[in-house]
Design a protein around this motif. Structure first.
Motif, PDB file in Angstrom:
ATOM      1  N   GLU A 140      21.389  -2.156   0.319  1.00  0.00           N
ATOM      2  CA  GLU A 140      20.704  -2.699   1.208  1.00  0.00           C
ATOM      3  C   GLU A 140      19.951  -1.952   2.162  1.00  0.00           C
ATOM      4  N   ASP A 141      21.048  -0.888   2.723  1.00  0.00           N
ATOM      5  CA  ASP A 141      20.404  -0.205   3.575  1.00  0.00           C
ATOM      6  C   ASP A 141      19.255   0.599   3.378  1.00  0.00           C
ATOM      7  N   ILE A 142      19.276   1.084   2.110  1.00  0.00           N
ATOM      8  CA  ILE A 142      18.168   1.933   1.581  1.00  0.00           C
ATOM      9  C   ILE A 142      16.955   1.146   1.593  1.00  0.00           C
ATOM     10  N   ARG A 143      17.140  -0.094   0.756  1.00  0.00           N
ATOM     11  CA  ARG A 143      16.002  -0.917   0.783  1.00  0.00           C
ATOM     12  C   ARG A 143      15.343  -1.379   2.282  1.00  0.00           C
ATOM     13  N   LYS A 144      16.303  -1.466   3.268  1.00  0.00           N
ATOM     14  CA  LYS A 144      15.815  -1.710   4.545  1.00  0.00           C
ATOM     15  C   LYS A 144      14.944  -0.632   5.074  1.00  0.00           C
ATOM     16  N   GLN A 145      15.475   0.770   4.840  1.00  0.00           N
ATOM     17  CA  GLN A 145      14.619   1.891   5.198  1.00  0.00           C
ATOM     18  C   GLN A 145      13.341   1.992   4.447  1.00  0.00           C
ATOM     19  N   ILE A 146      13.170   1.652   3.245  1.00  0.00           N
ATOM     20  CA  ILE A 146      12.007   1.750   2.539  1.00  0.00           C
ATOM     21  C   ILE A 146      11.087   0.751   3.010  1.00  0.00           C
ATOM     22  N   ARG A 147      11.495  -0.447   3.281  1.00  0.00           N
ATOM     23  CA  ARG A 147      10.670  -1.608   3.994  1.00  0.00           C
ATOM     24  C   ARG A 147      10.041  -0.904   5.496  1.00  0.00           C
ATOM     25  N   GLN A 148      10.743  -0.604   6.014  1.00  0.00           N
ATOM     26  CA  GLN A 148      10.474   0.115   7.538  1.00  0.00           C
ATOM     27  C   GLN A 148       9.408   1.136   7.284  1.00  0.00           C
ATOM     28  N   LEU A 149       9.677   2.302   6.349  1.00  0.00           N
ATOM     29  CA  LEU A 149       8.524   3.109   5.843  1.00  0.00           C
ATOM     30  C   LEU A 149       7.396   2.522   5.404  1.00  0.00           C
ATOM     31  N   ASN A 150       7.417   1.314   4.732  1.00  0.00           N
ATOM     32  CA  ASN A 150       6.240   0.866   4.039  1.00  0.00           C
ATOM     33  C   ASN A 150       5.399   0.201   5.303  1.00  0.00           C
ATOM     34  N   GLU A 151       6.068  -0.453   6.146  1.00  0.00           N
ATOM     35  CA  GLU A 151       5.523  -1.128   7.327  1.00  0.00           C
ATOM     36  C   GLU A 151       4.678   0.156   8.146  1.00  0.00           C
ATOM     37  N   LYS A 152       5.374   1.048   8.386  1.00  0.00           N
ATOM     38  CA  LYS A 152       5.067   2.233   9.206  1.00  0.00           C
ATOM     39  C   LYS A 152       3.686   2.955   8.610  1.00  0.00           C
ATOM     40  N   LEU A 153       3.762   3.010   7.268  1.00  0.00           N
ATOM     41  CA  LEU A 153       2.778   3.712   6.532  1.00  0.00           C
ATOM     42  C   LEU A 153       1.608   2.721   6.569  1.00  0.00           C
ATOM     43  N   MET A 154       1.680   1.496   6.452  1.00  0.00           N
ATOM     44  CA  MET A 154       0.508   0.576   6.458  1.00  0.00           C
ATOM     45  C   MET A 154      -0.105   0.679   7.957  1.00  0.00           C
ATOM     46  N   GLU A 155       0.641   0.713   8.906  1.00  0.00           N
ATOM     47  CA  GLU A 155       0.092   0.805  10.186  1.00  0.00           C
ATOM     48  C   GLU A 155      -0.553   2.288  10.399  1.00  0.00           C
ATOM     49  N   MET A 156      -0.006   3.345   9.977  1.00  0.00           N
ATOM     50  CA  MET A 156      -0.623   4.428   9.795  1.00  0.00           C
ATOM     51  C   MET A 156      -2.055   4.643   9.289  1.00  0.00           C
ATOM     52  N   GLU A 157      -1.894   4.084   8.077  1.00  0.00           N
ATOM     53  CA  GLU A 157      -3.611   4.326   7.230  1.00  0.00           C
ATOM     54  C   GLU A 157      -4.503   3.353   8.169  1.00  0.00           C
ATOM     55  N   VAL A 158      -4.149   2.371   8.772  1.00  0.00           N
ATOM     56  CA  VAL A 158      -5.221   1.678   9.530  1.00  0.00           C
ATOM     57  C   VAL A 158      -5.615   2.624  10.634  1.00  0.00           C
ATOM     58  N   ARG A 159      -4.681   2.812  11.696  1.00  0.00           N
ATOM     59  CA  ARG A 159      -4.794   3.657  12.696  1.00  0.00           C
ATOM     60  C   ARG A 159      -5.416   4.894  12.459  1.00  0.00           C
ATOM     61  N   GLY A 160      -5.078   5.693  11.255  1.00  0.00           N
ATOM     62  CA  GLY A 160      -5.697   7.089  11.003  1.00  0.00           C
ATOM     63  C   GLY A 160      -6.677   7.066  10.278  1.00  0.00           C
ATOM     64  N   LYS A 161      -7.159   5.939   9.709  1.00  0.00           N
ATOM     65  CA  LYS A 161      -8.455   5.676   8.911  1.00  0.00           C
ATOM     66  C   LYS A 161      -8.317   6.468   7.559  1.00  0.00           C
ATOM     67  N   PHE A 162      -7.089   6.456   6.970  1.00  0.00           N
ATOM     68  CA  PHE A 162      -6.797   6.944   5.547  1.00  0.00           C
ATOM     69  C   PHE A 162      -6.053   6.057   4.592  1.00  0.00           C
ATOM     70  N   SER A 163      -6.271   6.528   3.497  1.00  0.00           N
ATOM     71  CA  SER A 163      -5.407   5.718   2.267  1.00  0.00           C
ATOM     72  C   SER A 163      -4.611   6.796   1.746  1.00  0.00           C
ATOM     73  N   ILE A 164      -3.187   6.162   1.403  1.00  0.00           N
ATOM     74  CA  ILE A 164      -2.220   6.921   0.738  1.00  0.00           C
ATOM     75  C   ILE A 164      -2.398   6.958  -0.760  1.00  0.00           C
ATOM     76  N   VAL A 165      -2.505   8.026  -1.342  1.00  0.00           N
ATOM     77  CA  VAL A 165      -2.408   7.927  -2.893  1.00  0.00           C
ATOM     78  C   VAL A 165      -1.275   8.830  -3.370  1.00  0.00           C
ATOM     79  N   GLU A 166      -0.410   8.097  -4.138  1.00  0.00           N
ATOM     80  CA  GLU A 166       0.950   8.821  -4.370  1.00  0.00           C
ATOM     81  C   GLU A 166       0.845   9.111  -5.753  1.00  0.00           C
ATOM     82  N   SER A 167       1.214  10.298  -6.296  1.00  0.00           N
ATOM     83  CA  SER A 167       1.401  10.942  -7.719  1.00  0.00           C
ATOM     84  C   SER A 167       2.404  10.046  -8.241  1.00  0.00           C
ATOM     85  N   SER A 168       2.212   9.900  -9.599  1.00  0.00           N
ATOM     86  CA  SER A 168       3.239   9.235 -10.216  1.00  0.00           C
ATOM     87  C   SER A 168       4.437  10.112 -10.780  1.00  0.00           C
TER      88      SER A 168
END
Length: 168
Positions: A140-168
């Motif tokens: 659960e701790d790892i899931r929580k860290q991933i959720r927090q990073l997801n939220e942080k990255l979404m905020e960064m995308e809006v603030r920074g005016k960029f989109s994140i494209v991840e390799s597979s």
């Protein structure tokens, strides 16, 4: 190529697949290949899927021309410029090496790179690591860290005016 100030390549036979290989080599290189920029004459607009195949990047919409940010492999400690900025303008593919200590601006004096791009790319890398850990240990701790990073990255995308494209 090692610590070249700037490099320009005129007419050539390089394809975007060749450029993809170059970017991948740049990300894995233990040294800074160039200090300022590399310009390569290319006739076509950037085919993103071909140029960045297998790479995580930020696609920025802050400028007239599309701008992309790629981070060097973080285990290469000798690198002074860990971010590669890729843009296409005036029939040239431009690669700009950037360090967080540098101020990189366009001709209008607007910042091209800011700390937010580097932070976002590092956070994406961290999220990938956590997802791998989660596959090994469903905690659960790892899931929580991933959720927090997801939220942080979404905020960064809006603030920074960029989109994140991840390799597979």
């Amino acid at each position: 190529m090692k610590n070249c100030y700037s490099v320009e390549i005129g007419e050539n036979w390089l394809s975007y697949t060749d450029m993809n290989r170059f970017i991948k080599f740049w990300t894995q290189s233990a040294v800074d290949m160039f200090d300022d920029y590399l310009k390569i004459k290319m006739e076509d607009d950037i085919p993103e899927n071909e140029l960045f195949d297998g790479m995580t990047r930020l696609n920025s919409s802050r400028f007239r021309s599309p701008t992309y940010f790629v981070m060097a492999n973080s285990t290469k400690s000798e690198r002074e410029r860990p971010i590669l900025v890729v843009l296409y303008e005036e029939n040239k593919l431009k690669f700009l090496a950037w360090s967080p200590e540098d101020i990189l601006q366009n001709v209008n004096g607007r910042d091209i790179c800011r700390q937010i791009e580097l932070d976002a790319l590092k956070d994406v890398e961290r999220r990938k690591e956590l997802k791998k850990k989660l596959e090994e240990n469903d905690e659960e701790d790892i899931r929580k860290q991933i959720r927090q990073l997801n939220e942080k990255l979404m905020e960064m995308e809006v603030r920074g005016k960029f989109s994140i494209v991840e390799s597979s």
